[in-house]
Motif scaffolding. Structure first.
Motif, PDB file in Angstrom:
ATOM      1  N   PHE A  59       0.843  -1.199   0.000  1.00 19.07           N
ATOM      2  CA  PHE A  59       0.000   0.000   0.000  1.00 19.07           C
ATOM      3  C   PHE A  59       0.872   1.241   0.000  1.00 19.07           C
ATOM      4  CE2 PHE A  59      -2.021   3.405   2.501  1.00 19.07           C
ATOM      5  CZ  PHE A  59      -3.039   3.728   1.616  1.00 19.07           C
ATOM      6  N   VAL A 113      -5.419  -2.407   2.442  1.00 19.86           N
ATOM      7  CA  VAL A 113      -3.988  -2.471   2.747  1.00 19.86           C
ATOM      8  C   VAL A 113      -3.448  -3.871   2.496  1.00 19.86           C
ATOM      9  CG1 VAL A 113      -2.248  -2.290   4.554  1.00 19.86           C
ATOM     10  CG2 VAL A 113      -4.087  -0.602   4.424  1.00 19.86           C
ATOM     11  N   ALA A 117       1.697  -0.757   5.293  1.00 18.15           N
ATOM     12  CA  ALA A 117       1.231   0.621   5.470  1.00 18.15           C
ATOM     13  C   ALA A 117       2.004   1.139   6.672  1.00 18.15           C
ATOM     14  CB  ALA A 117      -0.271   0.673   5.706  1.00 18.15           C
ATOM     15  N   ALA A 125      -3.314   5.685   5.555  1.00 14.97           N
ATOM     16  CA  ALA A 125      -4.332   4.646   5.739  1.00 14.97           C
ATOM     17  C   ALA A 125      -5.287   4.987   6.864  1.00 14.97           C
ATOM     18  CB  ALA A 125      -3.650   3.300   6.014  1.00 14.97           C
ATOM     19  N   MET A 133      -7.393  -4.852   6.049  1.00 10.97           N
ATOM     20  CA  MET A 133      -6.020  -5.275   5.789  1.00 10.97           C
ATOM     21  C   MET A 133      -5.963  -6.757   5.443  1.00 10.97           C
ATOM     22  SD  MET A 133      -3.778  -3.373   8.789  1.00 10.97           S
ATOM     23  CE  MET A 133      -2.231  -3.995   8.085  1.00 10.97           C
ATOM     24  N   ILE A 139       1.478  -2.917   9.581  1.00 15.66           N
ATOM     25  CA  ILE A 139       1.256  -1.492   9.809  1.00 15.66           C
ATOM     26  C   ILE A 139       2.034  -1.075  11.045  1.00 15.66           C
ATOM     27  CG2 ILE A 139      -0.855  -1.838  11.193  1.00 15.66           C
ATOM     28  CD1 ILE A 139      -1.980   0.712   9.800  1.00 15.66           C
TER      29      ILE A 139
END
Length: 286
Positions: A59, A113, A117, A125, A133, A139
């Motif tokens: 992403f 995602v 991210a 995001a 996700m 993340i």
């Protein structure tokens, strides 16, 4: 080539980060192009919902450190000293507002995602209304360890103070599964099911009148605005500039220029470098 692409697909506006060769890393142009695409979708009366995604293997991998940290691009992010904090604030506040176009748009935004991210990519995001996700996606905001403070401050508004502190005090990355369990994102699904899951939700939402969607979004966003998000973001943006011009931040920048950002980031994330003393921890110089 556009760094953010836009496509109208019936009632869905598809916005795609489009720097796949660098995992959609953020440069000077991407934030502005993102907000322009959001404005285009928001202004189209036939579009009911936006889907934000990233082209390629991820992403968004955050700010383009080849461009900024290694000194190959503009010096907007880390200036020559003496540092001008107002100039820094103007640059980063503009980017924050571009990211927040997702939050402020009248129409809802679903963020899809995959891959990563992270860092500034997590800022983007988490400004969306709903995040789905892949379970194996990651993340996090690793620059919380050195050289960054998340300017959108969305962590605390999504998961509360204690869990936000857990993420900021460590700079850890977590999987989509962990993010969903924590309540940071709406849902995590197997990577093979990610597209279908997002399409099902977007299709369901697209059957609701635009005015209904807009009113519900405004009411819920008002609660976040009443909690002082603008003041929090202003402070975070100021602090972000300070982190990049503190002694530790300048040492990170110099290290990135000396050994390349990949090694500097690895040392930062693994905790193997003392940024205050500017030397490896327990290394030959330790």
């Amino acid at each position: 080539m556009a760094k953010v692409s836009f496509e109208k697909d019936g009632r869905i506006g598809r916005i795609t980060l489009n720097r796949p060769d660098v995992m959609n890393a953020i440069d000077d142009d991407l934030p502005r192009e993102l907000s322009e695409a959001v404005a285009r979708a928001d202004a189209d009366p036939e579009i009911h919902v936006m889907v934000l995604s990233g082209n390629g293997p991820a992403f968004c991998a955050g700010y383009d450190l080849t461009h900024y940290a290694e000194g190959n691009g503009t010096n907007e992010v880390t200036q020559e000293m003496p540092w001008d904090p107002v100039r820094d604030y103007q640059f980063m506040w503009a980017n924050t507002q571009h990211f927040m176009s997702l939050f402020r748009a009248l129409k809802p935004v679903i963020c899809k995602v995959h891959g990563f991210a992270v860092a500034g990519g997590s800022d983007i995001a988490l400004c969306a209304d709903l995040v789905i996700m892949a379970e194996d996606a990651e993340i996090g905001y690793m620059p919380a360890r050195v050289w960054g403070c998340p300017t959108t401050a969305m962590w605390v508004y999504r998961i509360g103070p204690e869990k936000a502190k857990r993420m900021m005090f460590t700079g850890d990355r977590i999987t989509g599964r962990e993010a969903a369990d924590m309540g940071l994102v709406l849902k995590a699904v197997p990577a093979a099911d990610l597209d279908a899951e997002v399409e099902a939700l977007a299709g369901r939402m697209a059957t609701v009148p635009v005015n209904q969607l807009a009113m519900h979004k405004m009411v819920i966003n008002q609660a976040i605005e009443q909690a002082g998000i603008t003041s929090t973001q202003r402070l975070a943006t100021i602090f972000d500039g300070i982190t990049r011009h503190s002694p530790e931040g300048l040492n990170f920048k110099a290290r990135s220029e000396d050994v390349g950002w990949k090694q500097a980031v690895r040392e930062r994330d693994q905790g193997t470098f003392d940024w205050t003393k500017n030397r490896p921890i327990n290394g030959p110089e330790g």
